[in-house]
Design a protein around this motif. Structure first.
Motif, PDB file in Angstrom:
ATOM      1  N   ALA A  34       0.961  -1.318  -0.105  1.00 57.29           N
ATOM      2  CA  ALA A  34       0.093  -0.067  -0.099  1.00 57.29           C
ATOM      3  C   ALA A  34       0.781   1.134   0.207  1.00 57.29           C
ATOM      4  N   THR A  35       1.915   1.210   0.760  1.00 64.95           N
ATOM      5  CA  THR A  35       2.967   2.269   0.786  1.00 64.95           C
ATOM      6  C   THR A  35       3.510   2.550  -0.703  1.00 64.95           C
ATOM      7  N   ARG A  36       3.833   1.587  -1.340  1.00 65.43           N
ATOM      8  CA  ARG A  36       4.232   1.582  -2.767  1.00 65.43           C
ATOM      9  C   ARG A  36       3.320   2.293  -3.647  1.00 65.43           C
ATOM     10  N   MET A  37       2.099   1.955  -3.280  1.00 68.00           N
ATOM     11  CA  MET A  37       0.911   2.380  -4.191  1.00 68.00           C
ATOM     12  C   MET A  37       0.609   3.843  -3.902  1.00 68.00           C
ATOM     13  N   VAL A 174       2.687   8.642   6.655  1.00 67.71           N
ATOM     14  CA  VAL A 174       3.387   9.992   6.064  1.00 67.71           C
ATOM     15  C   VAL A 174       3.282   9.880   4.631  1.00 67.71           C
ATOM     16  N   CYS A 175       3.659   9.016   4.213  1.00 64.68           N
ATOM     17  CA  CYS A 175       3.513   8.942   2.431  1.00 64.68           C
ATOM     18  C   CYS A 175       1.877   9.235   2.229  1.00 64.68           C
ATOM     19  N   PHE A 176       1.124   8.674   2.944  1.00 63.29           N
ATOM     20  CA  PHE A 176      -0.223   8.838   2.497  1.00 63.29           C
ATOM     21  C   PHE A 176      -0.828  10.341   2.789  1.00 63.29           C
ATOM     22  N   GLY A 231       9.132  14.814  -7.592  1.00 63.69           N
ATOM     23  CA  GLY A 231      10.721  14.706  -6.969  1.00 63.69           C
ATOM     24  C   GLY A 231      10.315  14.157  -5.501  1.00 63.69           C
ATOM     25  N   VAL A 232       9.402  14.708  -4.554  1.00 65.24           N
ATOM     26  CA  VAL A 232       9.239  14.346  -3.345  1.00 65.24           C
ATOM     27  C   VAL A 232       8.613  12.732  -3.111  1.00 65.24           C
ATOM     28  N   ALA A 233       7.812  12.427  -4.224  1.00 63.44           N
ATOM     29  CA  ALA A 233       7.600  11.036  -4.413  1.00 63.44           C
ATOM     30  C   ALA A 233       8.909  10.265  -4.628  1.00 63.44           C
TER      31      ALA A 233
END
Lengths: 323, 306
Positions: A34-37, A174-176, A231-233
Motif C-alpha cells: 500500500a505504501t508503494r501504491m 507519512v506517505c499517505f 521529486g518528493v515522491a
C-alpha cells in the motif's frame, strides 16, 4: 457531492483501508504494498499536473523521480558517514529537509529541461523530455561518487520529527499524508486562475494568446510544479526501498508513470491513485503467478488504449465535463 | 600512433552513425508519412537481431541470417501495423506512445519467453572477418567498414527510392497531403503498411548487423531507439536527409567525445579523475548537443515544412 468526488473519495479510502486491514490480520507485507501504491500515486499526481491539465506529454518524469530519490540517498549517506557536503553543509536524515532538497533540486532541473523542451510541442516535446531524462540516467550511471550503476543504499530509513518511520504503518501514514497534500494541490491548481489558463493552453493555445496570456510561461510553471511533486515522491520511494539506483531514472519508469495515469484516467483527480493501486496490485498478483507478467501488462495496456479510453475513473464516473 | 587511433575512432564514429541512420530513417519515414511516433521500433531492431542469430546458428550462414532478419522484421512490422498501429493514426500522440510502449513490453517479454535471458552470439562471416591496414601501421576490422558501406548504400537507395520511383512519389505525396492522394485513388492502407514494413526492415537490418559486434539480447533495441530519437530531433522529424546528417553527427560526437574528453581533461587534472569525469561528460555530450541545436533551431536542422 458530484459523482466524481464520491468516486475519488471511495478510491482514496480504499487505499487507506488496505494497511489498516493488513495490520488487523497481521499481514504486514500488504502495508509495504500500500505504501508503494501511495508513493507511485503521488509521483503520478505530479505528472498529472503537466500531462492531465497542461496536455504536456512528458516522457521524462523519471528524471525528477530519480533526482528526488538521489536527494534522499545522498543526504542520508553523508549523514551516515559523517561527511560534510560541498560548502561544508552537513548531511541529514530528517525527512522534511530531504523533501525540501528534493523539491528544489527537481524544480531547478525541470526549469532547465522545461525551458528548452517547451520551445517545441507535440512529438518533439515527447522525444526531448525522454532524451533529457536519458541524459541524467547516463550521468548517474557513469558518475562514480554515489554508487554509479550499482546504486546507493540507505542503511536506516530517514526520520520524520516526532514519529517512528521505521514502523511500516507509520511510514505509510507519512506517505499517505503527502499524497493527500499532493491531491489537494492538484485540485487547488485545477480550479485556480492559473489552472484555467493551463487547461486553456491545452485546449486552444491561440485563443489563450488572444486574451493576452503567454502559454509558454504558464506551461513552464506547470512543468516545474509537476516535477517538484514527482521529486518528493522519489524521495519517499528511496526511503521505502532504502535504496536508490539509476533504474529510478530509467525511461521505463517514465513510461510507468504515464501508464498509471492512463489506467486511472487522464486529468482526473483520483486517476493516478486508482491507476497506481491497479498497477501495483496487478504487478504483485500476476507477478506471483507468472514471471511473464509484463507481457500481460502490455496486452492489458493495449486493450485500455485501444478500447477503454478514460481509464478507471472514466469508467466509473463517466466522461470528464471538459475535454 | 595517435593519428592512427584518431582515424580508428573516426571510423568507429561513422560506423555508429550509419547504424543510427538505419534506425532513424525508418522512424522519421513513419512519422513523416503517417504522423506516428513508434516506440516499438527498437523491438523490431531486436527481432532482426534474434532472427539473424537463430537462422545463422541453424544454417551456419550469416547471409541467410541477414535475409531472415529483413524478412522477420518486415513481417513483424506489417503484423503490428495491421493489428495495432493502424488504429492509432488518428489518435493523439499520448495514445501512440502508450500503445507502442505496450508493444515493447509484449515484444520483450515474448522474446524472453521464447529465447530465454541468456544472450545469443552471432559470428562475423568469414568473408568479412579480416582487417584492412590503416596509415600508421594499425589495422581496422573489415566488418565495420562493410557496415559503413551498407549504410551508405541504404542512404543512396532510399534517396533513389523516394525521388525516382512510383512508391517514392506516393510516399512524398502522403507526407504532404494524405487525403488528396486517397481521393486520387491510391490505396492508403496498403501504402501505410508498406512504409511501416520498410522502416521495420531497416531496423531489423541494423539489429542483425550490430548483433555480430555486440551480443544479441532482450532490451538491446531500447538504448538505440532513444539515440535514434535524438538523431531525428536534431535532423528534423520527417526528414531523411536530416536523419542522415543527424545520425553521422551523433555517431561522431559520441565516439570522439568518449575518446577525446578524457585526454583533454588530463591536461588539467590527474589521469584517474580525468578518466572518470571525462567519461561522465562524454555520456551526456550528445544530449547537450541536442539542446544546443534546439535552442537555435527548435524544429531541427532540416525541418520539414508544416
Amino acid at each position: 457531492m458530484s459523482r466524481e468526488t464520491l468516486i475519488s473519495l471511495v478510491i482514496v479510502l480504499a487505499l487507506l483501508a488496505i494497511p489498516l486491514w493488513a495490520t488487523a490480520v497481521g499481514e504486514t507485507f500488504y502495508i509495504t504494498l500500500a505504501t508503494r501504491m501511495a508513493i507511485l500515486a503521488l509521483a503520478a499526481v505530479g505528472l498529472n499536473i503537466a500531462l492531465g491539465l497542461g496536455g504536456l506529454v512528458s516522457f521524462g518524469h523519471a528524471a525528477f523521480f530519480g533526482i528526488g530519490g538521489y536527494a534522499a540517498g545522498i543526504l542520508a549517506s553523508h549523514a551516515f558517514n559523517m561527511e560534510p557536503l560541498p560548502f561544508g553543509l552537513p548531511g541529514t536524515n530528517a525527512m522534511p529537509v530531504i523533501w525540501a532538497t528534493a523539491i528544489v533540486a527537481s524544480g531547478l532541473v525541470a526549469l532547465a529541461i522545461g525551458a528548452i523542451s517547451l520551445r517545441t510541442a507535440g512529438v518533439y516535446f515527447i522525444m526531448i523530455t525522454l532524451a533529457f531524462a536519458q541524459m541524467i540516467f547516463y550521468f548517474a550511471i557513469s558518475w562514480p561518487a554515489y554508487g554509479g550503476e550499482d546504486g546507493l543504499s540507505i542503511f536506516v530509513r530517514n526520520q520524520f520529527p516526532g514519529v517512528n518511520t521505521l514502523d511500516g504503518l507509520t511510514f505509510f501514514f507519512v506517505c499517505f499524508g503527502l499524497l493527500m497534500a499532493g491531491l489537494l494541490l492538484f485540485s487547488l491548481l485545477r480550479d485556480s486562475r492559473f489552472g484555467a489558463a493551463l487547461q486553456a493552453a491545452r485546449q486552444n493555445e491561440r485563443r489563450l494568446a488572444t486574451v493576452g496570456i503567454a502559454p509558454y510561461r504558464i506551461r513552464l510553471a506547470a512543468f516545474v510544479i509537476s516535477a517538484m511533486v514527482t521529486g518528493v515522491a522519489g524521495a519517499l520511494f528511496a526511503d521505502l526501498n532504502r535504496f536508490v539506483s539509476p533504474s529510478m531514472l530509467s525511461w521505463h519508469m517514465s513510461g510507468e508513470l504515464i501508464v498509471l495515469i492512463i489506467l486511472g484516467g487522464v486529468g482526473r483527480l483520483a486517476g493516478p491513485v486508482a491507476g497506481a493501486m491497479l498497477y501495483v496490485a496487478f504487478e504483485y498478483f500476476l507477478g506471483g503467478i507468472t514471471e511473464r507478467w509484463q507481457l500481460f501488462l502490455g496486452l492489458l495496456l493495449l486493450a485500455v488504449v485501444l478500447f477503454a479510453r478514460g481509464g478507471v475513473v472514466g469508467l466509473l464516473a463517466g466522461k470528464a465535463r471538459h475535454g | 600512433m595517435q593519428t592512427a587511433l584518431l582515424i580508428e575512432q573516426i571510423l568507429n564514429g561513422l560506423q555508429f552513425g550509419v547504424m543510427l541512420f538505419l534506425m532513424a530513417a525508418g522512424l522519421t519515414l513513419i512519422f513523416g508519412v503517417m504522423g506516428l511516433i513508434n516506440l516499438a521500433h527498437g523491438s523490431l531492431y531486436m527481432v532482426g537481431a534474434f532472427a539473424c542469430a537463430t537462422v545463422a546458428a541453424a544454417t551456419g550462414s550469416f547471409w541467410l541470417g541477414l535475409i531472415a532478419s529483413l524478412a522477420a522484421a518486415a513481417a513483424a512490422g506489417a503484423l503490428i501495423e495491421v493489428t495495432v498501429i493502424r488504429r492509432l493514426y488518428d489518435r493523439d500522440h499520448l495514445d501512440q506512445v502508450l500503445a507502442t510502449f505496450a508493444l515493447i513490453l509484449v515484444f520483450s517479454e515474448g522474446t524472453r519467453w521464447v529465447f530465454g535471458s541468456i544472450p545469443l552470439y552471432l559470428n562475423i562471416p568469414p568473408l568479412l572477418s579480416g582487417a584492412i591496414p590503416l596509415p600508421g601501421g594499425s589495422a581496422y576490422p573489415l566488418y565495420r567498414v562493410a557496415i559503413i558501406g551498407v549504410g551508405i548504400a541504404v542512404a543512396v537507395g532510399l534517396h533513389l527510392l523516394i525521388t525516382r520511383t512510383r512508391l517514392g512519389m506516393r510516399i512524398r505525396a502522403g507526407e504532404s497531403d494524405r487525403e488528396m492522394i486517397g481521393a486520387l485513388g491510391v490505396d492508403i492502407r496498403t501504402l501505410y503498411t508498406v512504409v511501416f514494413a520498410l522502416g521495420a526492415a531497416l531496423a531489423g537490418l541494423a539489429g542483425a548487423l550490430v548483433g555480430a559486434i555486440q551480443s544479441v539480447q532482450v532490451g538491446m533495441g531500447e538504448p538505440v531507439l532513444i539515440l535514434a530519437f535524438v538523431v531525428i530531433v536534431i535532423g528534423g522529424i520527417g526528414s531523411i536527409h536530416g536523419a542522415l546528417v543527424g545520425a553521422l553527427l551523433v555517431g561522431l560526437i559520441d565516439t570522439l567525445g568518449r575518446f577525446l574528453l578524457p585526454v583533454a581533461l588530463a591536461a588539467f587534472m590527474g589521469p584517474s579523475a580525468a578518466a572518470s569525469i571525462g567519461a561522465s561528460l562524454a555520456s551526456i555530450l550528445i544530449y547537450v548537443f541536442m539542446a544546443l541545436v534546439l535552442a537555435i533551431r527548435p524544429r531541427g536542422l532540416f525541418a520539414a515544412a508544416g
